[in-house]
Structures are given as C-alpha cells and as structure tokens.
Design an enzyme around this catalytic site. Sequence first.
Site, PDB file in Angstrom:
ATOM      1  N   GLU A   1       2.306  48.847  35.086  1.00  0.00           N
ATOM      2  CA  GLU A   1       3.266  49.296  35.615  1.00  0.00           C
ATOM      3  C   GLU A   1       3.605  50.394  35.082  1.00  0.00           C
ATOM      4  O   GLU A   1       3.269  50.919  33.631  1.00  0.00           O
ATOM      5  CB  GLU A   1       4.309  48.857  35.176  1.00  0.00           C
ATOM      6  CG  GLU A   1       5.472  49.161  35.875  1.00  0.00           C
ATOM      7  CD  GLU A   1       6.697  48.229  36.227  1.00  0.00           C
ATOM      8  OE1 GLU A   1       6.988  47.086  35.319  1.00  0.00           O
ATOM      9  OE2 GLU A   1       7.880  49.074  36.355  1.00  0.00           O
TER      10      GLU A   1
ATOM     11  N   GLY B   1       9.752  49.020  25.811  1.00  0.00           N
ATOM     12  CA  GLY B   1      10.593  47.896  25.048  1.00  0.00           C
ATOM     13  C   GLY B   1       9.118  46.536  25.554  1.00  0.00           C
ATOM     14  O   GLY B   1       9.380  45.788  24.670  1.00  0.00           O
ATOM     15  N   ALA B   2       8.756  46.037  26.278  1.00  0.00           N
ATOM     16  CA  ALA B   2       8.240  44.902  26.746  1.00  0.00           C
ATOM     17  C   ALA B   2       7.534  44.915  28.559  1.00  0.00           C
ATOM     18  O   ALA B   2       7.940  46.207  29.142  1.00  0.00           O
ATOM     19  CB  ALA B   2       9.361  43.850  26.649  1.00  0.00           C
TER      20      ALA B   2
ATOM     21  N   ASN C   1       4.606  41.072  32.468  1.00  0.00           N
ATOM     22  CA  ASN C   1       3.683  40.305  33.709  1.00  0.00           C
ATOM     23  C   ASN C   1       3.788  39.051  33.594  1.00  0.00           C
ATOM     24  O   ASN C   1       3.808  38.208  33.222  1.00  0.00           O
ATOM     25  CB  ASN C   1       2.358  40.860  32.840  1.00  0.00           C
ATOM     26  CG  ASN C   1       2.227  42.119  32.321  1.00  0.00           C
ATOM     27  OD1 ASN C   1       1.810  43.249  32.836  1.00  0.00           O
ATOM     28  ND2 ASN C   1       2.538  42.125  30.508  1.00  0.00           N
TER      29      ASN C   1
ATOM     30  N   HIS D   1      15.697  39.325  30.139  1.00  0.00           N
ATOM     31  CA  HIS D   1      15.390  40.693  31.008  1.00  0.00           C
ATOM     32  C   HIS D   1      13.939  40.466  30.978  1.00  0.00           C
ATOM     33  O   HIS D   1      14.222  39.980  32.403  1.00  0.00           O
ATOM     34  CB  HIS D   1      15.441  41.905  29.992  1.00  0.00           C
ATOM     35  CG  HIS D   1      15.000  42.528  31.152  1.00  0.00           C
ATOM     36  ND1 HIS D   1      16.098  43.052  31.932  1.00  0.00           N
ATOM     37  CD2 HIS D   1      14.067  43.477  31.056  1.00  0.00           C
ATOM     38  CE1 HIS D   1      15.914  44.436  32.975  1.00  0.00           C
ATOM     39  NE2 HIS D   1      14.361  44.402  32.526  1.00  0.00           N
ATOM     40  N   GLU D   2      12.339  40.394  30.363  1.00  0.00           N
ATOM     41  CA  GLU D   2      11.661  39.707  31.223  1.00  0.00           C
ATOM     42  C   GLU D   2      11.343  38.803  31.489  1.00  0.00           C
ATOM     43  O   GLU D   2      10.182  38.828  32.776  1.00  0.00           O
ATOM     44  CB  GLU D   2      10.634  40.143  29.712  1.00  0.00           C
ATOM     45  CG  GLU D   2      10.942  41.296  28.395  1.00  0.00           C
ATOM     46  CD  GLU D   2      10.900  42.554  29.739  1.00  0.00           C
ATOM     47  OE1 GLU D   2      10.371  42.615  31.017  1.00  0.00           O
ATOM     48  OE2 GLU D   2      10.709  43.747  29.755  1.00  0.00           O
TER      49      GLU D   2
ATOM     50  N   HIS E   1      13.073  38.240  34.959  1.00  0.00           N
ATOM     51  CA  HIS E   1      11.702  39.089  36.075  1.00  0.00           C
ATOM     52  C   HIS E   1      11.067  38.522  36.644  1.00  0.00           C
ATOM     53  O   HIS E   1      10.292  38.419  38.279  1.00  0.00           O
ATOM     54  CB  HIS E   1      11.194  40.151  35.263  1.00  0.00           C
ATOM     55  CG  HIS E   1      11.671  41.811  35.703  1.00  0.00           C
ATOM     56  ND1 HIS E   1      12.543  42.810  36.011  1.00  0.00           N
ATOM     57  CD2 HIS E   1      11.940  42.535  34.272  1.00  0.00           C
ATOM     58  CE1 HIS E   1      12.920  43.761  35.746  1.00  0.00           C
ATOM     59  NE2 HIS E   1      12.339  43.737  34.615  1.00  0.00           N
TER      60      HIS E   1
HETATM   61  N1  B3K Z   1       9.296  46.807  33.988  1.00  0.00           N
HETATM   62  C1  B3K Z   1       9.013  47.395  32.345  1.00  0.00           C
HETATM   63  C2  B3K Z   1       8.866  48.750  32.221  1.00  0.00           C
HETATM   64  C3  B3K Z   1       8.234  49.317  32.591  1.00  0.00           C
HETATM   65  C4  B3K Z   1       7.978  51.161  32.851  1.00  0.00           C
HETATM   66  C5  B3K Z   1       6.416  51.648  33.377  1.00  0.00           C
HETATM   67  N2  B3K Z   1       6.847  53.333  32.861  1.00  0.00           N
HETATM   68  C6  B3K Z   1       9.761  46.498  31.381  1.00  0.00           C
HETATM   69  C7  B3K Z   1      11.302  46.428  32.376  1.00  0.00           C
HETATM   70  O1  B3K Z   1      11.489  46.635  32.456  1.00  0.00           O
HETATM   71  O2  B3K Z   1      11.161  45.262  31.565  1.00  0.00           O
HETATM   72 ZN    ZN Z   2      12.470  45.165  33.430  1.00  0.00          ZN
END
Ligand code: B3K
Ligand code: ZN
Length: 879
Positions: free
Chosen positions: A127, A268-269, A272, A304-305, A308
């Site tokens: 990303e 941070g993280a 995927n 958070h991850e 997602h």
């Molecule tokens: N989605 C990723 C962030 C990606 C940043 C790319 N430059 C982490 C997050 O917000 O969970």
């Molecule tokens: Zn995020």
Amino acid sequence: MRTDTPQVVRLEDYRPSAYLIDRVDLDVRLHPTATRVTATLAIRPNPAVPGQAPLVLDGDELVLKALAVDGQTLKTGEYEASPDALTIPHAPARPFTLTVETEIDPTSNTQLMGLYRSSGNYCTQCEAEGFRRITYCLDRPDVLSVYTTRIEADRDEAPVLLGNGNPVETGEVAGTNRHYAVWHDPHPKPSYLFALVGGKLGHVSKRFTTMNGRDVALAVYVEPGKEDRADYALDALERSMRWDELAFGREYDLDVFNIVAVSDFNMGAMENKGLNIFNDKYVLASAETATDTDYANIEAIIAHEYFHNWSGNRVTCRDWFQLCLKEGLTVFRDQEFSSDERSRPVHRISEVKVLRARQFSEDAGPLAHPVRPTQYKEINNFYTATVYEKGAEIVRMLKTLIGEEDFRRGMDLYFERCDGTAATVEDFLGAFSDVTGRDLSHFAQWYAQAGTPRVSIAGHHDPEARTYRLDFTQETAPTPGQPDKGPMVIPVVLGLVSPDGEPLAISCNEVREDGVFVFDKTAESLTFSNVAVRPVPSVFRAFSAPVKASLDLTTDALLTLLRHDTDAFNRWQAAQTVAMRMLAAASGGAPFNEAESVSLTGALRAFLERDAEADPAFAALVLTLPSEADIAQEIGSDVDPDAIHEARTELRRRIGRHCAEPLERLHAGLASTGAYSPDAASAGRRALRNVALDLLTAGDAAQGETLALRQFETATNMTERLGALGVLTTLPGRAREDALSAFEQSYRDEPLVLDKWFTLQAAIPEAGTLDRVRRLMKHEAFSLANPNRARALLASFAMLNQTQFNRADGAGYDFMADLIIRIDDLNPQLAARLLTAFSVWKMMKTSQKNAACSALRRIAGKPNLSRDVGDIVQRSLNE
Ligand code: B3K
Ligand code: ZN
C-alpha cells in the site's frame, strides 16, 4: 526513483478499469539481489466499460524478462515495456491469460516499498502503490483478484515462508537446498493487500474459535530469541477478534491469522489479508524494554490492523480518494476498542490531544486538505492526521447524531451491502441514510471542506425571565483551494452546571434528551427556561465535534467545571483552558496574571488532594500543561518559541512549588510494588507518579534530581526508568550525562530502547542540542536508512524540540533540510514525513520564517527530488 514531474490525479477523473483481473497466480523465487517473479494473470475486458482499450499495466523500476498471452510469447512490436509501464496496444477482447516474468533486487530496495529485506528477512509493503514494484499489474484498489502465491527460497536463508490467506502446500525443490510454500487467499482483494514474508523467524501462537465456531491459528512472528516479547501482541490480537464480534458482529474469515514484526518499516503496520506486517516497535514488549505507552500503542495498532479485515479488506476503497473510508472508520473502531479495554474518558482525552496536535495544526497550515481530498500528486502524502484522525471524528459525530442503535444498524447494512466490493464515502453514508431515513447530504460536507471550524459561544442570563441564552456562531477559515466555507453540521453535547457545581435539568426545545444540540447554521441561539441563577455551560462534552470552541467563561467558572462537571473530558478541558490562556498571554511578553496563577495552582492542589488517587490516569492528564507546540498553535502568528518555553517552564515551576506536598506524597505512595502489569489502572499510577516527579523537579531542581536519580536507579520497569531519565534531561549537568551513559550501556543491544534514548536527547531544549544530535548521528546504533532510528532522533528533534528546531539563526532548519535531502535519495516516504515538520513555518516570527523559507527553497532546488518530497515542499511553500 520516480522523479517525473508530479502529475495530478483527480477524483473527478475516476473511471472504472477497462480490464479486470480475476485471478493472480504468483511464483516468487526469492534471491537477495535477483528475485524472479512470474505472474500469471487471468484478465478479461470489464463488461462495464464498453469499447476496446489498450491494456496498460503499472510498473515501478521493473525489468521485464518474459511475456506471453495464453502461453504464446509476445513479439517485439506487440507490446511496449518500460520500468514503469507495460502496454499491450491490442490485447484480446476476450478473457485471456497473461504471463509476466520480472526480476527485482530486494537488497537494494531502500524505499521499503515492494519486496525488500529487513535484517536479512524478505518482506513486502504494497500500500499504496508498492505491488507494481514486484510485477506489472493493474495496481488500483478497485481491481479485486483471488491470489495464489508460491514462494520459493533457500531453506537456510528463509526457513519460514508466509503468504496471504491459507497455507496449501509446502515442499522441497528436488536436488537443491531450496524449499517452497503455496498460499491461497479465497477472498478477492486489491493488489495493495498482497504480502509475503520469508526469513528466519521465531513465533508464538494460540488458537481462536470464532463466534460461529471457526478454528483459527493465530501466530506472531519475531526475530528468533524475542518470542517472549510477542505475548502481549498475541493477547491483544485475541481480544480484538472477540471485541469485533461483540461490538460490530464481525467474524474472522480464514484458517490462519499471522503477524510478522520487522525492524525496517515506513509506518506502524500494514493490514495485508491474513498476514499483517508490523514495525517491530508495535509488537515487541517486555516490562524492561517497553513503556506503558508502548503497550497501549501495541494494543491499539494490533486492533487497528485486525479491524481492517472488514473495514478495508472485505470492504475496500474504490480509489485512493476514499482512503478515509477505511482509515477514518478503522481508527474510530480501534479507539472504541481501546476505550472499552481501558478508561473511556482517559482515552478520549488522549485521542483529542493527538487530534489537536497533529490534525488541527495540519488544518491550519499549507498542507490542509479535506478528509476526502479531491486531488493528489503522491498518494503516500495523504496518509495524514486529517484522513485518519479527523476521519474517525466524522464517524463518531455520525454516531452521536443518529444514536447508538441506528449507528450499529447502519454499520451492519454497510458491511452486508458492500462486502466484496470497492466502495465510496457515498456508499458508507448511504447505508446510514437508508436505515434512518435521514438526509445526510449536509453532514457529508465534513468529508469535503477542509479547515477546523471555530465555534464561539456567548452566554446571557436574564434573572427576571429566569432564562439563559447561549449564542452560537461558527466559521471556518480559508484553506488552500477553498476560499469560501459554509456552515457544518456540528453535534454539540452540552449540559448546564449550577455555580455550586450541581447538574441542572435542561429545558430547551432544540436540545435532545441526551444533551445533543445539532448546530448547522452560521449562527443560532438556544434559550433555556427555568434557570434562576447564572449557570456554567459545559459544551462539547467528550469533545463531541472536531472544532475549536471559544467560550466567554471566567477562570472561576472554568475551575467550577474542573471541580464538578460530570463530564470528565470537560473537567480536563477546563484546566487546560485556564492554563492555555495564561500561557498564551505570558508567551506574548505579558507577566503572569498573579490572581489567575494563584487560582489555577490552588485549584490543582485541591484537585490533587481530593481526586488524584481515585483516578490517577486522569489526574496525570489534568496535571500536564498544554505542550509548547499546542501553545504556538493557539497563538497562531508571530510565534516566539523561546518565550513559550519560558512561560511554560515558569508555570510548571509554580505548580510544582504550590503543590509540592501532595506531589511528594503521590510520588512516594505510587511507587511500584510487585510484578509489572501493563493494565490501564497500573499504567495510570505510573503516569501520575512520573508527572509528579516532573512537577516537583520543576519546583525544586535539587530535590527533583535526588528523587529522579533514585527512581532511575531503582526502577523495575521501563516506564519509571524512562520517566526518571526524562526528568533528568531537564537538569543540565553531570548527573544527567551519567544517567544517559548508564542507560546507553544497559541497552546497547536493544535498538528500540536506544530509540527512546535518542528521542529524549533530541528533545532537550538547550542550545547544545543540535551538536548533540549531530554527535548521536555517528552513534553505532544509528542509521539514516532505518525509519525508526531516523524518526527517534530526527523527527523528535524537529517535532518535539520547539526552541531548537525553530532557532532564530536557522541552524535547526538547515540541519533538517540537509538530512531531508540526503534521506530523499534513500527513502522518499521517510524524507517527506520528516519534511512535514516544516508545515507550521508560516506562523513563526519573521527571523524564523525567513530561515525556514530559505531551507525549504533549498530542498525544492535539489536535483532529482522525489515526487513525495517535491509535493510536500511545493505545498509548504504554497507554490
Ligand atoms: N494501511 C496502512 C498504511 C499504509 C501507508 C502507505 N503509505 C496502515 C494502516 O493504516 O493500517
Ligand atoms: Zn489503517
């Protein structure tokens, strides 16, 4: 490196892709400098896009090795390949299979986008646009494909091989020392969610049974030998999974969930699918090496991850303009999780502190942009506090407006309706309009209009009519590209408090029973009846909207709120407001208003004596003054950082002196006993103890040094050790330097702990700090190529050290400009992030402003400037 002239991408130009890719089969043969990637793509023309278009696949620094359509090698002239695009002008007008072979060099990938190596291990970051650095593809979030990944590597070099989805097969490559693993992800996903990992890793694991009985194997992979530091992350993952089932009805959907910690990571993280990759700073924790803040961050980022998986992965974004659809919503979800796991009011105050420090300042400067931007040159520059934190505030306001039940029904409908799709902000709001029958079009302006609304409130009491009137007005200052602003829909949660602190019953037609008043005009008045004496209004309870509110309240009225309001946020806010008024005035050169100083220190002492022990975490926040950067922002123009520093130091000194007795008692009484536990209550006690030490030291340096040294030497956990060291850094002299050396010696093999040591020193508000930072750059543990190291030393200097970064002679700016120029050649994303420290330059006083401007111009003039840095520097200069 992409050094092309920045091209503007516009929301209004969005068109669906002419081609779709149903399946992606990847064969990745890992090699340190020559990794071979064979991608077999099942492509078909998009039925929603009539007519025939050339097939243009994205690439970035790619080398094409082979290309075939349905197994037939393409001839010269049938395609064009460059490092950043692969074009087939006459692709078949029917479904076909494209086989693309590329070769990439993960070892020389210092951008940390695409496939790269960290401590010898292979990992990926895709990303936003990193997948195109692995193979040619349609690298856009609205093209969803089912991925199967075969990963092959030397067994010695990479015994562990991980991919997205579920493990399917492992085996040996006959006659070699290579092995392979095949992973299959049944959920269609965009390329930005692709990941693979190969390396030497240890792990901790656990099984989880979902609400419908699915058995899931959870694992956290870390550098071998650090497994015991991954337990907290694993526990946080399990709690997050359970919470999402209960709070949002969201169940996990694969047989495995893996998290991998790596030491070189740009943020941070990353979420995927089924294979989250983390900056190890947000995974590894032990009492000896991590602070309470680290534990809280780990918990929040793991959550958070994981969240997602639904808000981002199952429902993804149509295009990058919709980034807040996943990020704002997921931040809201992780904030709710942390609030449920910890203390809701304490967490809310922490959220608002971050919002004000990072988002309000962004909104007030040249980088201001709407939560849903309408154009970008480099999308990586839009992972901002505005998209994340203000995006979360919009979701929270929506919940306040429609109420808890309808909010949950709307979320359920959104997930159900948009599952498996790439959605938009309109799809999100549409779900809530549909469940409530409300027109949310005015509310939707929060996504479109940049800038922080200012709400002014004036109160008028009429003793004869026994009425109390509140006059509200709102306005939003112009921001780049948006000169004219309209009124926003602002939910104001309010209450009235009697002068002696009792909550008053409210009778006012415009205020709902739950205390919500929806303020959506430029000006509006509320009249409360049956109010005998002038009350104290408590508005924006729990910070119900991301606005700057100003009230005509006296210090006495504010201190009544501090003492009595039923809303904890506004109790804290009242103390902050009193302090901020004094600090802003004193920073402008006026002496402290003695009467106010006496009132504030007296109120804080009473608060400490009466309330501190009941909720130490809250007390720690009440006792912490607005930061120097917050004060600068409040002043807004012609800012003198030295005057701010002096004013704040003086007020801390006064509080320390006046409150010495209760502070000493607390510092002694809150000393740790027994084994360390990272829970919120224990962390709150340690936070208050550290704040007490800091204030005592501000009041009496000699006493403070003795206490701090003792705490430093006897601490049994990092929170207390670092708290003491931080206090010692405020005291120039031998003791500080000895403590810093002792700390360095103890943790010389712990890079994440040395980061804390770098940060503390970078933040010392003394003239010698710049030289100290220069020296520290030569430390054997320091590396400009590692984002954690660079941020710990350099971002801390630029963002935490107001007086030294903003030196009148410009040396702080020049130093950072030189480094940004150097880092840009290694890692443009990191360079661009550091550059945002300059974004408030226009509010500084003239000497600083001129120096910052010339430093920015120097950066702008660098040959081969990356798109990332070029974009930020141009916007900062307003060119
Ligand atoms: N989605 C990723 C962030 C990606 C940043 C790319 N430059 C982490 C997050 O917000 O969970
Ligand atoms: Zn995020």
